[in-house]
Design a protein around this motif. Structure first.
Motif, PDB file in Angstrom:
ATOM      1  N   MET A 459      17.264  10.984  62.949  1.00  0.00           N
ATOM      2  CA  MET A 459      17.950  12.202  62.517  1.00  0.00           C
ATOM      3  C   MET A 459      17.552  12.617  61.098  1.00  0.00           C
ATOM      4  O   MET A 459      17.443  13.806  60.803  1.00  0.00           O
ATOM      5  N   THR A 460      17.327  11.654  60.208  1.00  0.00           N
ATOM      6  CA  THR A 460      17.043  12.013  58.815  1.00  0.00           C
ATOM      7  C   THR A 460      15.593  12.440  58.596  1.00  0.00           C
ATOM      8  O   THR A 460      15.322  13.268  57.719  1.00  0.00           O
ATOM      9  N   ILE A 461      14.645  11.902  59.355  1.00  0.00           N
ATOM     10  CA  ILE A 461      13.244  12.314  59.174  1.00  0.00           C
ATOM     11  C   ILE A 461      13.061  13.800  59.453  1.00  0.00           C
ATOM     12  O   ILE A 461      12.408  14.503  58.669  1.00  0.00           O
ATOM     13  N   PRO A 462      13.617  14.361  60.560  1.00  0.00           N
ATOM     14  CA  PRO A 462      13.543  15.819  60.727  1.00  0.00           C
ATOM     15  C   PRO A 462      14.187  16.580  59.573  1.00  0.00           C
ATOM     16  O   PRO A 462      13.724  17.676  59.216  1.00  0.00           O
ATOM     17  N   LEU A 463      15.246  16.014  58.979  1.00  0.00           N
ATOM     18  CA  LEU A 463      15.870  16.669  57.831  1.00  0.00           C
ATOM     19  C   LEU A 463      14.894  16.764  56.665  1.00  0.00           C
ATOM     20  O   LEU A 463      14.787  17.814  56.010  1.00  0.00           O
ATOM     21  N   TRP A 464      14.173  15.684  56.375  1.00  0.00           N
ATOM     22  CA  TRP A 464      13.222  15.693  55.261  1.00  0.00           C
ATOM     23  C   TRP A 464      12.068  16.661  55.518  1.00  0.00           C
ATOM     24  O   TRP A 464      11.597  17.340  54.599  1.00  0.00           O
ATOM     25  N   ILE A 465      11.598  16.736  56.759  1.00  0.00           N
ATOM     26  CA  ILE A 465      10.508  17.668  57.081  1.00  0.00           C
ATOM     27  C   ILE A 465      10.965  19.110  56.870  1.00  0.00           C
ATOM     28  O   ILE A 465      10.255  19.935  56.278  1.00  0.00           O
ATOM     29  N   LEU A 466      12.171  19.429  57.343  1.00  0.00           N
ATOM     30  CA  LEU A 466      12.700  20.778  57.147  1.00  0.00           C
ATOM     31  C   LEU A 466      12.973  21.060  55.676  1.00  0.00           C
ATOM     32  O   LEU A 466      12.797  22.198  55.215  1.00  0.00           O
ATOM     33  N   ALA A 467      13.393  20.040  54.930  1.00  0.00           N
ATOM     34  CA  ALA A 467      13.604  20.228  53.494  1.00  0.00           C
ATOM     35  C   ALA A 467      12.291  20.583  52.810  1.00  0.00           C
ATOM     36  O   ALA A 467      12.251  21.452  51.921  1.00  0.00           O
ATOM     37  N   PHE A 468      11.216  19.915  53.209  1.00  0.00           N
ATOM     38  CA  PHE A 468       9.894  20.237  52.659  1.00  0.00           C
ATOM     39  C   PHE A 468       9.518  21.682  52.974  1.00  0.00           C
ATOM     40  O   PHE A 468       9.040  22.424  52.104  1.00  0.00           O
ATOM     41  N   LEU A 469       9.752  22.104  54.218  1.00  0.00           N
ATOM     42  CA  LEU A 469       9.438  23.485  54.602  1.00  0.00           C
ATOM     43  C   LEU A 469      10.334  24.483  53.870  1.00  0.00           C
ATOM     44  O   LEU A 469       9.900  25.581  53.523  1.00  0.00           O
ATOM     45  N   ALA A 470      11.587  24.113  53.640  1.00  0.00           N
ATOM     46  CA  ALA A 470      12.499  24.998  52.904  1.00  0.00           C
ATOM     47  C   ALA A 470      12.048  25.190  51.469  1.00  0.00           C
ATOM     48  O   ALA A 470      12.344  26.214  50.843  1.00  0.00           O
ATOM     49  N   ILE A 471      11.305  24.219  50.946  1.00  0.00           N
ATOM     50  CA  ILE A 471      10.799  24.333  49.579  1.00  0.00           C
ATOM     51  C   ILE A 471       9.507  25.143  49.542  1.00  0.00           C
ATOM     52  O   ILE A 471       9.381  26.104  48.778  1.00  0.00           O
ATOM     53  N   VAL A 472       8.551  24.782  50.393  1.00  0.00           N
ATOM     54  CA  VAL A 472       7.207  25.369  50.289  1.00  0.00           C
ATOM     55  C   VAL A 472       6.986  26.555  51.222  1.00  0.00           C
ATOM     56  O   VAL A 472       5.983  27.258  51.092  1.00  0.00           O
ATOM     57  N   GLY A 473       7.898  26.779  52.164  1.00  0.00           N
ATOM     58  CA  GLY A 473       7.670  27.812  53.174  1.00  0.00           C
ATOM     59  C   GLY A 473       7.504  29.217  52.620  1.00  0.00           C
ATOM     60  O   GLY A 473       6.881  30.073  53.250  1.00  0.00           O
ATOM     61  N   GLY A 474       8.049  29.477  51.442  1.00  0.00           N
ATOM     62  CA  GLY A 474       7.968  30.813  50.875  1.00  0.00           C
ATOM     63  C   GLY A 474       6.684  31.109  50.147  1.00  0.00           C
ATOM     64  O   GLY A 474       6.407  32.277  49.813  1.00  0.00           O
ATOM     65  N   TYR A 475       5.849  30.098  49.908  1.00  0.00           N
ATOM     66  CA  TYR A 475       4.648  30.313  49.105  1.00  0.00           C
ATOM     67  C   TYR A 475       3.548  31.052  49.857  1.00  0.00           C
ATOM     68  O   TYR A 475       2.546  31.446  49.249  1.00  0.00           O
ATOM     69  N   VAL A 476       3.721  31.256  51.153  1.00  0.00           N
ATOM     70  CA  VAL A 476       2.757  32.093  51.886  1.00  0.00           C
ATOM     71  C   VAL A 476       2.997  33.569  51.610  1.00  0.00           C
ATOM     72  O   VAL A 476       2.187  34.410  51.984  1.00  0.00           O
ATOM     73  N   GLY A 477       4.119  33.873  50.945  1.00  0.00           N
ATOM     74  CA  GLY A 477       4.436  35.270  50.676  1.00  0.00           C
ATOM     75  C   GLY A 477       4.746  35.544  49.225  1.00  0.00           C
ATOM     76  O   GLY A 477       5.591  36.403  48.920  1.00  0.00           O
ATOM     77  N   VAL A 478       4.089  34.837  48.325  1.00  0.00           N
ATOM     78  CA  VAL A 478       4.309  35.075  46.894  1.00  0.00           C
ATOM     79  C   VAL A 478       3.837  36.492  46.552  1.00  0.00           C
ATOM     80  O   VAL A 478       2.687  36.857  46.833  1.00  0.00           O
ATOM     81  N   PRO A 479       4.696  37.318  45.961  1.00  0.00           N
ATOM     82  CA  PRO A 479       4.309  38.709  45.690  1.00  0.00           C
ATOM     83  C   PRO A 479       3.289  38.807  44.560  1.00  0.00           C
ATOM     84  O   PRO A 479       3.120  37.880  43.751  1.00  0.00           O
ATOM     85  N   LYS A 480       2.628  39.955  44.495  1.00  0.00           N
ATOM     86  CA  LYS A 480       1.606  40.177  43.469  1.00  0.00           C
ATOM     87  C   LYS A 480       2.195  40.113  42.072  1.00  0.00           C
ATOM     88  O   LYS A 480       1.523  39.701  41.126  1.00  0.00           O
ATOM     89  N   ILE A 481       3.447  40.524  41.943  1.00  0.00           N
ATOM     90  CA  ILE A 481       4.076  40.549  40.629  1.00  0.00           C
ATOM     91  C   ILE A 481       4.156  39.154  40.021  1.00  0.00           C
ATOM     92  O   ILE A 481       4.223  38.985  38.801  1.00  0.00           O
ATOM     93  N   LEU A 482       4.132  38.108  40.904  1.00  0.00           N
ATOM     94  CA  LEU A 482       4.174  36.724  40.428  1.00  0.00           C
ATOM     95  C   LEU A 482       2.817  36.047  40.512  1.00  0.00           C
ATOM     96  O   LEU A 482       2.713  34.820  40.455  1.00  0.00           O
ATOM     97  N   GLY A 483       1.778  36.858  40.656  1.00  0.00           N
ATOM     98  CA  GLY A 483       0.428  36.314  40.675  1.00  0.00           C
ATOM     99  C   GLY A 483      -0.084  35.940  42.047  1.00  0.00           C
ATOM    100  O   GLY A 483      -1.182  35.389  42.169  1.00  0.00           O
ATOM    101  N   GLY A 484       0.678  36.222  43.097  1.00  0.00           N
ATOM    102  CA  GLY A 484       0.240  35.924  44.450  1.00  0.00           C
ATOM    103  C   GLY A 484      -0.412  37.119  45.116  1.00  0.00           C
ATOM    104  O   GLY A 484      -0.628  38.168  44.502  1.00  0.00           O
ATOM    105  N   MET A 485      -0.716  36.960  46.402  1.00  0.00           N
ATOM    106  CA  MET A 485      -1.351  38.041  47.162  1.00  0.00           C
ATOM    107  C   MET A 485      -0.481  38.493  48.332  1.00  0.00           C
ATOM    108  O   MET A 485      -0.889  39.345  49.104  1.00  0.00           O
TER     109      MET A 485
END
Length: 646
Positions: A459-485
């Motif tokens: 039960m806890t391993i899926p929690l850690w995987i989702l926690a990782f995605l909750a942290i990094v999942g937004g970096y595919v959409g970093v806006p240009k204003i913050l230096g992303g594309m």
């Protein structure tokens, strides 16, 4: 992979067949492994198709797989066909990936439950239906998946069917969704009547370069009616909080990867129609904003940890509809994806708490659990930071994109932006309220606290995987204003190009906003979230008596919010009881019992009465028959002589 796209939904369907038919009497471990591996196979197939898709030119990123012809009647030609493009790729990866983690988590959570095999069969069927929905290349195949997820929600919400509240919740979800589905059906009829096609690409080609019409407006409003049912928006949201009666992994699946995301996906998929209907877009954005705010206020006073998360889902779905309603289709799907990560994590962490506390849901009986459940606490805390929009986590990027488009797009409105901004602060408040009440402070129930323990690794391993995605999942959409594309928006652009073109053309005279304004609004949203967190800390950590004092000082307001604005009571008085009365007294009592049954029974009564009268002629006595013959002969001869005399 273009010819093998059908494998993506086929693998979970294979799990349904294997577990549903062949695994009778088998052990839990084997059943859970098969259910999980079939969904993982679907994720692998989605990843392979995605890898092939991104190798194509951006404008050619669409793969169609016609499996076989299905409905053929004159101009109506409907095949079982799948469409894999950037939008369906995102949905397939999100649905299958998150669903796989939920399946693995379920192996531990559902251990020892009666109906274990039935549970995994239904869970696989749920994933199959959702993948059919997002892969269908026409409205009819989408509708098959649409109805499939509705059926599975009924089966899984009412999983503990011996429990009346669970069976009632399943029926409530099923009936409320039928109201929305009626709108979807009418929209399909109207679209086929007007365009002569139900394939998405076929309809898109016909509306290219067109202006809006009354038909398109009506069709999109009917489609949105279907979306309000599936995605729990006002006024058809009332089924989702009651859906908490099902097992917690089911809640995670419904709220994060299936069912409720279907309405947002459908509006995004039909963006080429909605973009031509400004009235419909305005309705979508307005309903979304109001729902986001309304549901967030209810979250303030709920003490059931799962119901707090349920109203949070309704609120976050409102954010997604606000995005697609102002024309930010990519932002809406971006938030759908990030929300899937942190909301699945929140529900599964809440399930871990329930697992440790013998099923207890009332946060007023919790407290101090971070020392007993460090993994559950940390993952729940990270997910709460993400949903609150704290910089660096996935929710920050997707939520800020929605707020910015609501402010800057001409189809947005300053009032919509203000509602979204205030709701962001409210979200941070009620989510950190849940954190403080559950994991901080002194234990409020010593007996529960003594028996609390961390959940097993399954039960806890899926929690850690989702926690990782909750942290990094937004970096595919970093806006240009913050230096992303903003790679996510760029990837989805071909799908939304036609809808975006119409909206951009209508926004030709929009004011240009400077980068400083965008950065300022971004900072403002963070400040508002921090204010919400600080308020929750003050009320539930520094001054834990303040909530009770507030309830005493404003009893009417508190009771109204605590009782969810009495929506269920109003619905029962204005809809349920009148429908029951009319069904019992008119449809059954008069129309069915008197009119229909009376007509049928009346014909039978008349036949029996006439039969009873004529049967008297058949007495069985010979002299009676002889007398009858004599009388008949006299009558006949008399009549003949009378006619001759004339």
């Amino acid at each position: 992979m273009a010819d093998l796209i059908y494998l993506i939904p086929l693998f979970p369907l294979a799990g349904v067949v294997i577990n549903g038919i062949l695994m009778r009497g088998r052990g839990e471990k084997l059943i859970g492994t098969i259910g999980s591996l079939t969904v993982f196979a679907s994720f692998v197939a989605s990843a392979l198709a995605f890898r092939e898709l991104i190798q194509l030119d951006p404008e050619a990123r669409i793969m169609t797989n016609v499996v076989f012809p299905w409905i053929s009647s004159g101009a109506l030609q409907i095949p079982i066909a799948f469409q894999f493009d950037p939008l369906s790729a995102v949905m397939c990866l999100t649905v299958s990936g998150v669903a796989f983690l939920i399946h693995v988590y379920s192996i531990g959570y559902m251990h020892g439950e009666y109906g274990y095999r039935r549970y995994f069969t239904y869970l696989n069927l749920f994933v199959f239906a959702m993948l059919m929905l997002v892969l269908g290349n026409n409205f009819v195949v989408m509708f098959v998946g649409w109805e499939g997820v509705g059926l599975c929600s009924y089966l899984l919400i009412g999983y503990w069917y011996e429990k009346k509240s669970a069976s009632d919740a399943g029926k409530k979800a099923f009936i409320v969704n039928r109201i929305g589905d009626f709108g979807f059906l009418l929209a399909m009829f109207l679209i086929f009547w007007h365009f002569g096609s139900l394939e998405f690409e076929g309809v898109k080609a016909q509306v290219a370069g067109q202006h809006g019409s009354a038909v398109i407006t009506v069709a999109t409003l009917l489609l949105f009616l279907g979306a309000t049912g599936k995605s729990a928006q006002i006024p058809l949201y009332m089924w989702l909080p009651d859906a908490m009666e099902g097992p917690t992994p089911v809640s995670a699946l419904i709220h994060a990867a299936t069912m409720v995301t279907a309405g947002v996906y459908m509006v995004a998929r039909t963006n080429f129609l909605f973009a031509l209907a400004p009235v419909s877009m305005g309705v979508v954005a307005t309903v979304g904003a109001i729902t986001a705010f309304y549901a967030a206020t209810i979250g303030f006073a709920q003490n059931d940890i799962k119901r707090v998360l349920a109203y949070s889902t309704i609120s976050q779905l409102g954010y997604m509809f606000l995005a697609v309603g102002v024309g930010a289709f990519a932002a809406g799907i971006f938030h759908l994806m990030t929300h899937a990560f942190f909301k699945a994590l929140l529900f599964m962490a809440a399930g871990s708490v329930m697992h440790a506390l013998a099923g207890e849901l009332d946060m007023r009986k919790m407290g101090g659990l971070r020392s007993k459940m460090p993994a559950t606490f940390l993952t729940f805390f990270l997910a709460t930071l993400a949903i609150s929009g704290i910089p660096g986590l996935s929710g920050f990027f997707s939520k800020d994109e929605i707020l910015w488009t609501a402010f800057s797009n001409t189809r947005g409105h300053l009032l919509l932006y203000a509602i979204g901004l205030v709701t962001a602060g409210m979200t941070a408040f009620y989510m950190f309220r849940a954190v403080f009440m559950t994991f901080f402070g002194k234990p409020r129930d010593e007996h529960l606290f003594e028996h609390a323990h961390e959940s097993p690794k399954v039960m806890t391993i899926p929690l850690w995987i989702l926690a990782f995605l909750a942290i990094v999942g937004g970096y595919v959409g970093v806006p240009k204003i913050l230096g992303g594309m903003n790679r996510f928006e760029h990837f989805l652009h071909p799908v939304f190009a036609q809808g975006n073109h119409v909206i951009e053309a209508s926004a030709a005279h929009a004011a240009h906003h400077s980068h400083s304004i965008e950065l300022g609004l971004m900072a403002l949203s963070v400040i508002v979230a921090l204010i919400g967190i600080a308020a929750a800390y003050f009320m539930y950590m520094k001054k834990p008596e303040s909530p009770a004092r507030f309830a005493e000082r404003f009893p009417v307001l508190y009771k109204t919010v605590y009782n969810k604005y009495y929506w269920d009571e109003w619905n029962d008085a204005l809809v349920v009881r009148p429908v029951k009365w009319s069904s019992t007294n008119f449809l059954w009592g008069f129309f069915d019992n008197i009119l229909i049954d009376g007509s049928v029974n009346g014909v039978a009564w008349l036949a029996r009465w006439f039969g009873g009268q004529f049967r008297k002629l058949q007495s069985g006595y010979v002299f009676t028959y002889a007398l009858s013959i004599l009388v008949g002969a006299v009558v006949i001869f008399g009549a003949v002589f009378w006619f001759i005399g004339l």
